[in-house]
Motif scaffolding. Sequence first.
Motif, short mmCIF file in Angstrom:
data_model
loop_
_atom_site.label_atom_id
_atom_site.label_comp_id
_atom_site.label_asym_id
_atom_site.label_seq_id
_atom_site.Cartn_x
_atom_site.Cartn_y
_atom_site.Cartn_z
N THR A 34 0.98 -1.13 0.01
CA THR A 34 -0.01 -0.05 0.10
C THR A 34 0.78 1.19 0.00
N ASN A 35 2.47 1.05 0.40
CA ASN A 35 2.90 2.13 0.26
C ASN A 35 4.19 1.88 -0.94
N PRO A 36 4.10 2.81 -1.85
CA PRO A 36 5.01 2.48 -3.07
C PRO A 36 6.54 2.74 -2.89
N ILE A 37 6.70 3.42 -1.68
CA ILE A 37 8.19 3.52 -1.28
C ILE A 37 8.74 2.00 -0.81
N ASP A 38 7.91 1.49 -0.13
CA ASP A 38 8.24 0.08 0.07
C ASP A 38 8.31 -0.85 -1.03
N ALA A 39 7.49 -0.73 -1.92
CA ALA A 39 7.52 -1.42 -3.01
C ALA A 39 8.87 -1.05 -3.93
N LEU A 40 9.35 0.00 -3.89
CA LEU A 40 10.82 0.42 -4.61
C LEU A 40 11.84 -0.23 -3.86
N SER A 61 3.26 9.02 -7.30
CA SER A 61 2.35 8.40 -8.13
C SER A 61 2.84 7.28 -9.09
N GLY A 62 1.89 6.54 -9.62
CA GLY A 62 2.41 5.52 -10.40
C GLY A 62 3.16 6.03 -11.36
N ILE A 63 2.78 7.04 -12.31
CA ILE A 63 3.67 7.54 -13.32
C ILE A 63 5.11 7.70 -12.73
N ASP A 64 5.40 8.40 -11.54
CA ASP A 64 6.54 8.89 -11.13
C ASP A 64 7.39 7.35 -10.81
N PHE A 65 6.52 6.41 -10.11
CA PHE A 65 7.02 5.08 -9.64
C PHE A 65 7.82 4.69 -10.79
N ILE A 66 7.17 4.56 -11.99
CA ILE A 66 7.71 3.81 -13.15
C ILE A 66 8.97 4.69 -13.48
N LYS A 67 8.95 5.94 -13.54
CA LYS A 67 10.15 6.67 -13.81
C LYS A 67 11.35 6.64 -12.81
N ILE A 69 12.16 3.50 -11.49
CA ILE A 69 12.85 2.48 -11.50
C ILE A 69 13.90 2.54 -12.52
N ASN A 70 15.05 2.26 -12.32
CA ASN A 70 16.25 2.21 -13.10
C ASN A 70 16.18 0.73 -13.59
N ASN A 71 16.59 0.82 -15.24
CA ASN A 71 16.89 -0.34 -15.93
C ASN A 71 15.55 -1.16 -15.90
N ARG A 72 14.54 -0.65 -15.73
CA ARG A 72 13.19 -1.69 -15.68
C ARG A 72 13.09 -2.96 -16.68
N ASN A 73 13.11 -4.00 -16.07
CA ASN A 73 12.88 -5.04 -16.85
C ASN A 73 11.21 -5.54 -16.75
N ALA A 74 10.70 -5.24 -15.54
CA ALA A 74 9.24 -5.78 -15.29
C ALA A 74 8.24 -4.90 -16.37
#
Length: 241
Positions: A34-40, A61-67, A69-74
């Motif tokens: 429920t906390n995106p910081i923990d997910a990162l 936000s989900g948009i900033d969450f994606i940005k 993530i470095n070298n995103r493979n998921a």
Amino acid sequence: MINCIIVDDEEHAIEVIQHYLKSVAEIKILATFTNPIDALGFLSINTIDLIFLDIHMPEISGIDFIKTINNRNAQVILTTAYKDFATTGFDLEVVDYLVKPIPLTRFLQALTKAQKIIHAKKNNFQISLNDDDYFMVKTEAKGKMLKINIAEIDFIEGMKNYLAFHHNGIRTLALLTMKDVEERLPKNKFIRVQKSFIIALNKITSIDGNRIVLKGVSAEILIGETYRKNFLDVMKHKLIS
């Protein structure tokens, strides 16, 4: 098996996705947040194939969450109660954009799309890590697999949905992305110097300002501003005073 996580600040929304995924044997939910910081933090130490991601969250936000993530493979499936960010989401190469409340049929359509992409990437790109390292890539020719020796690669060029491997005097096109290969190349042998180029360090013959010259390569490769500091730091370690 496809490993996934669910990130949404509403427990009920997480429960809906968990319920939908119960009948899909191939999907394993490694964690929910429920906390995106923990997910990162979780993503920084775990390999994930698929992320179900809410857009409107208080911390980030989900948009900033994606940005972030470095070298995103998921692969990412966005979930939201709003339609406003569909275009932005697809600009960030998400698999799909689901509007809450999410119907089961629509959810399964998005999941099927993600499964196909994940399986294609796993099948299109294999690497052998031994004394004679090489790639096996599926080329643009239907059904054809080609072996590319890592030691023979001069540079790799991004071309929208394809990568061009420049090796041993030839060019091979493969249905891959820069994200697919960047983390799996030996870090001591290759470096990304701009959005569309990864080069072999041992092929560098000179650096002239922002221009990199590679042995036997006529193409001009420029250092991108985003990658300049990291590239120069790596070069400093190889500099003999």
